[in-house]
Write a protein that holds these residues in place. Structure first.
Motif, PDB file in Angstrom:
ATOM      1  N   ALA A 138      -2.256  -3.260   3.790  1.00  0.00           N
ATOM      2  CA  ALA A 138      -1.025  -2.506   4.057  1.00  0.00           C
ATOM      3  C   ALA A 138      -0.302  -3.085   5.270  1.00  0.00           C
ATOM      4  O   ALA A 138       0.937  -3.231   5.273  1.00  0.00           O
ATOM      5  CB  ALA A 138      -1.359  -1.037   4.295  1.00  0.00           C
ATOM      6  N   VAL A 139      -1.061  -3.412   6.299  1.00  0.00           N
ATOM      7  CA  VAL A 139      -0.462  -4.002   7.502  1.00  0.00           C
ATOM      8  C   VAL A 139       0.214  -5.333   7.168  1.00  0.00           C
ATOM      9  O   VAL A 139       1.317  -5.625   7.651  1.00  0.00           O
ATOM     10  CB  VAL A 139      -1.531  -4.186   8.596  1.00  0.00           C
ATOM     11  N   LYS A 140      -0.434  -6.154   6.340  1.00  0.00           N
ATOM     12  CA  LYS A 140       0.143  -7.449   5.968  1.00  0.00           C
ATOM     13  C   LYS A 140       1.468  -7.252   5.215  1.00  0.00           C
ATOM     14  O   LYS A 140       2.443  -7.965   5.458  1.00  0.00           O
ATOM     15  CB  LYS A 140      -0.827  -8.263   5.107  1.00  0.00           C
ATOM     16  N   TYR A 141       1.488  -6.287   4.298  1.00  0.00           N
ATOM     17  CA  TYR A 141       2.753  -5.998   3.591  1.00  0.00           C
ATOM     18  C   TYR A 141       3.821  -5.546   4.581  1.00  0.00           C
ATOM     19  O   TYR A 141       4.992  -5.923   4.468  1.00  0.00           O
ATOM     20  CB  TYR A 141       2.530  -4.935   2.512  1.00  0.00           C
ATOM     21  N   GLY A 142       3.427  -4.746   5.537  1.00  0.00           N
ATOM     22  CA  GLY A 142       4.374  -4.306   6.564  1.00  0.00           C
ATOM     23  C   GLY A 142       4.937  -5.477   7.351  1.00  0.00           C
ATOM     24  O   GLY A 142       6.137  -5.512   7.669  1.00  0.00           O
ATOM     25  N   GLN A 143       4.094  -6.444   7.653  1.00  0.00           N
ATOM     26  CA  GLN A 143       4.544  -7.618   8.398  1.00  0.00           C
ATOM     27  C   GLN A 143       5.524  -8.461   7.598  1.00  0.00           C
ATOM     28  O   GLN A 143       6.323  -9.201   8.173  1.00  0.00           O
ATOM     29  CB  GLN A 143       3.334  -8.457   8.822  1.00  0.00           C
ATOM     30  N   LEU A 144       5.451  -8.349   6.268  1.00  0.00           N
ATOM     31  CA  LEU A 144       6.410  -9.072   5.416  1.00  0.00           C
ATOM     32  C   LEU A 144       7.650  -8.227   5.101  1.00  0.00           C
ATOM     33  O   LEU A 144       8.477  -8.624   4.285  1.00  0.00           O
ATOM     34  CB  LEU A 144       5.733  -9.500   4.110  1.00  0.00           C
ATOM     35  N   GLY A 145       7.732  -7.073   5.755  1.00  0.00           N
ATOM     36  CA  GLY A 145       8.909  -6.212   5.550  1.00  0.00           C
ATOM     37  C   GLY A 145       8.825  -5.327   4.332  1.00  0.00           C
ATOM     38  O   GLY A 145       9.803  -4.668   3.966  1.00  0.00           O
ATOM     39  N   GLN A 146       7.656  -5.280   3.687  1.00  0.00           N
ATOM     40  CA  GLN A 146       7.465  -4.463   2.486  1.00  0.00           C
ATOM     41  C   GLN A 146       6.888  -3.100   2.890  1.00  0.00           C
ATOM     42  O   GLN A 146       5.739  -2.772   2.606  1.00  0.00           O
ATOM     43  CB  GLN A 146       6.525  -5.183   1.517  1.00  0.00           C
ATOM     44  N   LYS A 147       7.707  -2.301   3.563  1.00  0.00           N
ATOM     45  CA  LYS A 147       7.216  -1.049   4.146  1.00  0.00           C
ATOM     46  C   LYS A 147       6.808  -0.033   3.079  1.00  0.00           C
ATOM     47  O   LYS A 147       5.799   0.676   3.230  1.00  0.00           O
ATOM     48  CB  LYS A 147       8.281  -0.449   5.068  1.00  0.00           C
ATOM     49  N   ASP A 148       7.577   0.049   2.004  1.00  0.00           N
ATOM     50  CA  ASP A 148       7.232   1.010   0.938  1.00  0.00           C
ATOM     51  C   ASP A 148       5.871   0.688   0.335  1.00  0.00           C
ATOM     52  O   ASP A 148       5.062   1.602   0.087  1.00  0.00           O
ATOM     53  CB  ASP A 148       8.313   0.995  -0.156  1.00  0.00           C
ATOM     54  N   LYS A 149       5.629  -0.592   0.076  1.00  0.00           N
ATOM     55  CA  LYS A 149       4.347  -0.996  -0.482  1.00  0.00           C
ATOM     56  C   LYS A 149       3.214  -0.702   0.508  1.00  0.00           C
ATOM     57  O   LYS A 149       2.121  -0.260   0.114  1.00  0.00           O
ATOM     58  CB  LYS A 149       4.374  -2.491  -0.807  1.00  0.00           C
ATOM     59  N   ALA A 150       3.486  -0.924   1.789  1.00  0.00           N
ATOM     60  CA  ALA A 150       2.483  -0.649   2.817  1.00  0.00           C
ATOM     61  C   ALA A 150       2.108   0.828   2.831  1.00  0.00           C
ATOM     62  O   ALA A 150       0.925   1.194   2.869  1.00  0.00           O
ATOM     63  CB  ALA A 150       3.009  -1.077   4.181  1.00  0.00           C
TER      64      ALA A 150
END
Length: 503
Positions: A239-251
């Motif tokens: 989830a953190v990695k997705y957040g770092q890529l700007g994918q907040k909803d997925k995170a």
């Protein structure tokens, strides 16, 4: 014994040092006699028990090398090499090898540095921390643009704490940043090939692809890394990695999934419930969902809560556990709130921290973040709270001094160091950073003034080894502004102090 003797001989040959064997099968520390190096007053009888002195002489050697006095630098390095050769402690040998390697990198002697790193590699079975040292050395090579040397280190088969695939991906990214995109693409692909099944490694390489500008490829890799994850802590990491890529909803979707697994009546998960909830709470903070992070943290049985029932633990009048620094989810959340500029929220979370050391660290982080935004009134107010705890106070003021230096507010920086920083080790961290900042951004005359002020503070330091480190660092900065006579004078002072350090 024969194996050990050959290893030592091989080590010195690798270092490129001419030597005569001084050990035989019956040698003891007292029997080892080493002639003093001409014109350098190092200890005459080296029994290998002066590793601090050896390290300091090596640092001074780097200064003389930068002055162009290679012979003197070589003579000083001989002492470090002699200690590596004779000292019987594997820990001391490997620590000194790492220090020597970094000195060679600073001196620009990259081939020798690589040879020393390969010598260090031989000790990995005897000291697992060698893997960390090699990763550190690879990072040093990367920072000075020696990417090929760093790549050679990644090829060594080590019991790594920092996987070779991640180091390779970092090197690939550096190639990309220097415009060598074809080479970068090739190395990133090789890094992926090194990965066997580690989700963590795949996710880290995905971030490098994103920084390289290949976001589609990065997301594909994250999807691959996220498949069929069973444990909630791994889901939180993804989830953190997705957040770092700007994918907040997925995170957020993944963190909801992780929470559901924790709340499910599954014995294997339930037994680690608090651990998983801690990971999830911190992950929420990582992606900027601070309210959700706090609410999740509130459902955790407070780490170390059992200490309140122990007779040997002192509880302060404020209800804090004195002296303990157990892991604390609220400390992590408070720090992330502060870094994100959510200062009021950080203060609220800090009130939930029950351990004195953790609370002092969180207050120090908050004070520094206030200072970075020039909100000094609030920073000083937070630092006053540290007076009540008396933990981490010197370190917090040290960070503030460095921040002043970074903003070119040198008078304030030195005032803080003189009046508020109590530990020599903290001053030793701050002064070289402030001095380096001045020589990088100021005209020579102004930089010289700052170096003089730094030297004034350095001369007040009581710890001899810390004083040597600081004076040597300042001496090297004087070289950068073409004041070589001043540099040589300071190196001579540092050498005189170091010669009388026998530990």
């Amino acid at each position: 014994m024969q194996f050990k003797k050959l290893t030592i001989a091989g080590l010195l040959i690798t270092l490129g040092v001419a030597y005569k064997p001084v050990l035989d099968k019956t040698s003891t520390d007292k029997q080892v006699q080493v002639k003093p190096v001409a014109e350098v007053a190092i200890y005459e009888e080296n029994n290998g028990k002066q590793p601090v002195q050896a390290e300091l002489l090596a640092k001074i050697a780097a200064g003389y090398a930068k002055l162009g006095q290679q012979d003197k630098a070589s003579k000083l390095l001989t002492s470090a090499i002699q200690t590596i050769k004779i000292n019987k402690s594997i820990r001391i040998k490997t620590n000194l090898l790492e220090q020597l390697d970094i000195i060679y990198i600073e001196m620009g002697q990259y081939d020798k540095a690589l040879q020393v790193a390969k010598s260090l590699y031989k000790y990995q079975l005897l000291n697992p921390n060698v893997s960390i040292s090699l990763a550190h050395i690879a990072t040093q090579f990367i920072q000075v643009g020696q990417y090929e040397k760093a790549l050679q280190l990644t090829k060594l088969k080590t019991y790594q704490y920092s996987p070779e695939s991640i180091l390779m991906s970092e090197i690939g990214l550096r190639y990309a940043q220097t415009g060598q995109k074809a080479q970068a693409q090739q190395i990133l692909a090789q890094a992926l090939q090194k990965v066997k099944s580690s989700r963590y490694e795949i996710a880290e390489i995905a971030l490098k692809y994103a920084q390289f500008g290949q976001k589609t490829k990065a997301l594909q890799l994250l999807v691959q890394a996220s498949q069929n994850i069973e444990y909630p802590d791994y889901i939180a990491e993804m989830a953190v990695k997705y957040g770092q890529l700007g994918q907040k909803d997925k995170a957020e979707q993944l963190l909801t999934q992780a929470l559901q697994k924790v709340r499910k009546p599954n014995e294997s998960v339930f037994n680690s419930r608090d651990y998983y909830l801690t990971k999830i709470a911190i992950a929420y903070a990582e992606i900027g969902q601070f309210n959700q992070a706090i609410e999740t943290a509130k459902t955790i049985n407070y780490p170390g809560s059992d200490v309140y029932n122990r007779q040997d633990i002192y509880i302060t009048p404020e209800g804090l556990v004195d002296g303990s620094n157990d892991l604390d989810v609220f400390t992590e959340i408070a720090n992330k709130c502060a870094v994100a500029g959510q200062y009021e929220q950080a203060l609220q979370v800090i009130q939930k921290i029950k351990f004195t050391i953790n609370k002092s660290k969180a207050l120090g982080v908050l004070a520094l973040e206030y200072a970075k935004k020039n909100q000094y009134e609030q920073a000083f107010k937070v630092l006053k709270e540290l007076d009540k705890l008396d933990f981490n106070k010197s370190k917090a003021w040290t960070n503030l001094a460095v921040d002043y230096g970074a903003k070119r507010q040198y008078e304030q920086a030195f005032k803080v160091l003189k009046e508020n920083v109590s530990f020599d080790s903290d001053k030793a961290l701050a002064l070289p950073k402030i001095a380096a900042q001045a020589t990088q951004v100021e005209p020579s005359a102004k930089a010289a003034q700052v170096l003089s002020q730094a030297l004034e503070v350095a001369q007040t330091i009581k710890s001899r080894d810390e004083k040597v480190r600081i004076i040597t660092a300042i001496a090297i900065e004087y070289i950068k502004i073409q004041q070589k006579d001043k540099s040589e004078q300071l190196l001579a002072q540092a050498l005189q102090i170091a010669e009388n350090i026998h530990y």
